[in-house]
Scaffold this motif. Sequence first.
Motif, PDB file in Angstrom:
ATOM      1  N   ILE A 202     -80.554  10.057 -25.483  1.00 12.02           N
ATOM      2  CA  ILE A 202     -80.422   9.208 -24.293  1.00 12.02           C
ATOM      3  C   ILE A 202     -79.382   8.130 -24.567  1.00 12.02           C
ATOM      4  CG2 ILE A 202     -81.602   7.710 -22.655  1.00 12.02           C
ATOM      5  CD1 ILE A 202     -82.709  10.508 -22.613  1.00 12.02           C
ATOM      6  N   GLU A 203     -78.533   7.896 -23.577  1.00  5.65           N
ATOM      7  CA  GLU A 203     -77.539   6.836 -23.725  1.00  5.65           C
ATOM      8  C   GLU A 203     -77.572   5.933 -22.499  1.00  5.65           C
ATOM      9  OE1 GLU A 203     -74.157   9.332 -24.278  1.00  5.65           O
ATOM     10  OE2 GLU A 203     -73.608   9.308 -22.161  1.00  5.65           O
ATOM     11  N   VAL A 204     -77.219   4.681 -22.713  1.00  8.28           N
ATOM     12  CA  VAL A 204     -77.214   3.687 -21.641  1.00  8.28           C
ATOM     13  C   VAL A 204     -75.782   3.234 -21.405  1.00  8.28           C
ATOM     14  CG1 VAL A 204     -78.046   1.430 -20.888  1.00  8.28           C
ATOM     15  CG2 VAL A 204     -79.544   2.920 -22.230  1.00  8.28           C
ATOM     16  N   THR A 216     -76.330  -3.031 -17.151  1.00  8.95           N
ATOM     17  CA  THR A 216     -76.791  -1.739 -17.666  1.00  8.95           C
ATOM     18  C   THR A 216     -76.892  -0.813 -16.455  1.00  8.95           C
ATOM     19  OG1 THR A 216     -79.102  -2.471 -17.471  1.00  8.95           O
ATOM     20  CG2 THR A 216     -78.038  -2.673 -19.631  1.00  8.95           C
ATOM     21  N   GLU A 219     -79.577   5.171 -17.471  1.00  8.35           N
ATOM     22  CA  GLU A 219     -79.531   5.995 -18.681  1.00  8.35           C
ATOM     23  C   GLU A 219     -79.022   7.390 -18.335  1.00  8.35           C
ATOM     24  OE1 GLU A 219     -83.244   7.550 -16.887  1.00  8.35           O
ATOM     25  OE2 GLU A 219     -82.240   5.588 -16.971  1.00  8.35           O
ATOM     26  N   GLU A 221     -79.230  11.417 -19.727  1.00  5.84           N
ATOM     27  CA  GLU A 221     -79.870  12.404 -20.595  1.00  5.84           C
ATOM     28  C   GLU A 221     -78.792  13.361 -21.074  1.00  5.84           C
ATOM     29  OE1 GLU A 221     -82.682  14.596 -22.514  1.00  5.84           O
ATOM     30  OE2 GLU A 221     -83.565  13.337 -20.960  1.00  5.84           O
ATOM     31  N   THR A 235     -78.211  12.056 -14.968  1.00  7.04           N
ATOM     32  CA  THR A 235     -78.840  10.763 -14.752  1.00  7.04           C
ATOM     33  C   THR A 235     -79.544  10.787 -13.404  1.00  7.04           C
ATOM     34  OG1 THR A 235     -78.513   8.366 -14.799  1.00  7.04           O
ATOM     35  CG2 THR A 235     -76.850   9.615 -13.650  1.00  7.04           C
ATOM     36  N   SER A 237     -82.692  10.300 -16.450  1.00  3.15           N
ATOM     37  CA  SER A 237     -83.329  11.236 -17.364  1.00  3.15           C
ATOM     38  C   SER A 237     -84.662  11.699 -16.789  1.00  3.15           C
ATOM     39  CB  SER A 237     -83.571  10.566 -18.717  1.00  3.15           C
ATOM     40  OG  SER A 237     -84.399  11.363 -19.535  1.00  3.15           O
ATOM     41  N   ARG A 245     -87.771   3.180 -20.578  1.00  3.93           N
ATOM     42  CA  ARG A 245     -86.496   2.848 -19.919  1.00  3.93           C
ATOM     43  C   ARG A 245     -86.200   1.358 -20.077  1.00  3.93           C
ATOM     44  NH1 ARG A 245     -87.260   5.374 -15.425  1.00  3.93           N
ATOM     45  NH2 ARG A 245     -85.812   7.110 -15.812  1.00  3.93           N
ATOM     46  N   LEU A 248     -84.962   0.689 -23.574  1.00  2.55           N
ATOM     47  CA  LEU A 248     -83.575   1.126 -23.754  1.00  2.55           C
ATOM     48  C   LEU A 248     -82.598   0.129 -23.148  1.00  2.55           C
ATOM     49  CD1 LEU A 248     -84.022   4.915 -22.905  1.00  2.55           C
ATOM     50  CD2 LEU A 248     -83.428   3.973 -25.131  1.00  2.55           C
ATOM     51  N   THR A 266     -71.027   2.521 -24.201  1.00  2.00           N
ATOM     52  CA  THR A 266     -72.274   3.283 -24.150  1.00  2.00           C
ATOM     53  C   THR A 266     -73.064   3.044 -25.428  1.00  2.00           C
ATOM     54  OG1 THR A 266     -71.184   5.010 -22.855  1.00  2.00           O
ATOM     55  CG2 THR A 266     -73.272   5.573 -23.878  1.00  2.00           C
ATOM     56  N   GLU A 268     -76.146   4.601 -27.581  1.00  2.00           N
ATOM     57  CA  GLU A 268     -76.843   5.881 -27.672  1.00  2.00           C
ATOM     58  C   GLU A 268     -78.108   5.763 -28.527  1.00  2.00           C
ATOM     59  OE1 GLU A 268     -74.528   9.286 -28.448  1.00  2.00           O
ATOM     60  OE2 GLU A 268     -72.868   8.674 -27.165  1.00  2.00           O
TER      61      GLU A 268
END
Length: 659
Positions: A202-204, A216, A219, A221, A235, A237, A245, A248, A266, A268
């Motif tokens: 998962i990355e933001v 932000t 997130e 997936e 997105t 996720s 969430r 994150l 980003t 991760e």
Amino acid sequence: MIRRLLVANRAEIARRVFRTCRDLGIETVAVFSDADAGSPHAAEADHAVRLRGVRPADTYLDADAIVSAALNAGADAVHPGYGFLSENAAFARAVLDAGLTWIGPSPAAIAAMGSKIEAKVLMAQAGVPVPASVIPESPEAGELVFPVLVKASAGGGGRGMRVVRDPAELDEAVAAARREALSAFGDGTVFVEPLLEEARHIEVQILADAHGTVWTLGERECSIQRRHQKVVEETPSPGMSPGVRDTLFEAAERAAKAIGYVGAGTVEFLVKGDTVAFLEMNTRLQVEHPVTECVYGVDLVRLQLEVAEGARLPAEPPEPRGHAIEVRLYAEDPASDWRPQSGTLRLFEVPGVDARFQVPGLTRETGDGGPAAYGLRLDSGVESGSEVGVHYDPMLAKVIACGPNRAGVARRLATALARARVHGLITNRDLLVGVLRHEAFLAGDTHTGFLDRYDVATPAAPPVPLLALAAALALAAANRAAASVLGGLPSGWRNVPSQPQRTAFDGPGGRVEIAYRLTRDGLAAEGFGDVTLVSATPAEVVLDVAGVVRRFAVAGYADAVQVDSPLGSVWLVPLPRLPEPIVSIPPGSLLAPMPGTVLRVEITPGAAVTAGQPILTLEAMKMEHQISAPAAGVVSELNVTPGRQVEAGAVLAVIEESR
């Protein structure tokens, strides 16, 4: 204000940045290698500079040459794209020292995150959850609990990464990861960390201005991967709990503020249950940024440029709406260990691309601000006729779909891929369709082991004989269209009913032979049941098959013919009636699967080898490819040495099998 911008990159991302620049009235400058002289990105820019005297594989890593190109072309800003020098602090500093605007975070922020080893220390101090990692040569390495993951400290994209399950294999995995990282990023530093299997990747997405505002933007997936490189991203996720969430988003914001981040980036993570582990921070735009643009209704490149010009972001980001999924279409063969392909892309068409969604940030309806019913976007570095070489990553394009709900988006995207016409190269298209239609994917059961756990059912094998019949009829129609006499006769017509028209192809599974007659009563094809010819032209054949009308699109090339239909697609090579003598290849020959450079040779002539033993290693497209002995035997012939360039099909070595 930025007037003329150089993109220090190539292919899809260069074209993506150019698109936003056109919308903003900013002139564009491309740089290109000798290998990219005919590429779309070089032709699309307002100005283009060839970087001479640099090996194609290293062109976009030559910071001095790129800065000089920017100055010579009169550019006043540089956008690094992603990959290559995008996370190189020295390059960012050189751009700024030359008096140019850098579209990205400060060199200090890049340096802080540029070493994944040092970044983990810094993030731990900022309160971001970080997994333990060690340097391979450190005393702590002796305490490793396997399986582990060897990772490059610089760069990403799966390069310089190896999974190790057996301690005896660690040294070789570290050595291979170092070589690959050095080739791709110019830095061979690696580290080792525990492997968190079947976790979500998962990355933001973050965006920050120089005035203290940090957004932000949801997130993404990115769990479905091969060779630790993402192939499907989405997105939001699926299945992410609100609590995780929030964790994150808070960790991503802490990471950005800890280094005074400005621009798009980003953060991760790996997520398994309630466990959140920081992976890295990418101080650049990501390949998968379009899904965020679709759901949030923003143009991230435009925001990058505005932040670089000093603009202030609104206090709060826009609200997300709907769902978006992106797939990466690669020229590679999933059935042969994802082997990259090279050659000419004869035809590239993706039907249904929506012009509204081709302009980032224009995915909102004028009503409630949500996404349009459904939209399809194509971000591509190639077009029909493009040459796909061996010097760069084999990604052809990204196909992105967005809409109100996940199930509808997945169906829309799968259908578009299945209908795409991609000729001349093997691709991962069918595998992507299989993923999007798989019940586990649709249920949201996505994790980094997805392709290992599930046998992703690719579309049913096409009915090759029927498609070959369509190809034969189209070729006959083309011959009649070119005929100077008796052009009015039906294509394939025979005056003697006992002598059918015969056409043979080399296709999937080997030789396919078609025998048919066109008489006054219609089509009579041997081996086929109730099949009636409706019409035939060189480009399309329409058949009535047991009462169902089927249409076959046919594209003929000098050496092959491609047939596309809702039943599937097939690439067929017409076989001559009188073939040339076959050049004999000695039994046991190991052939080069692709053009490349020989990195290492592990054996000598006369050596005895076992089945599966490594023989040599090729480097192509910045990746290492091991060539192993198919059976036990003795090396009777060795034709290569380290450093030698080889073409696809070249005989590398010959192994005489043991009796």
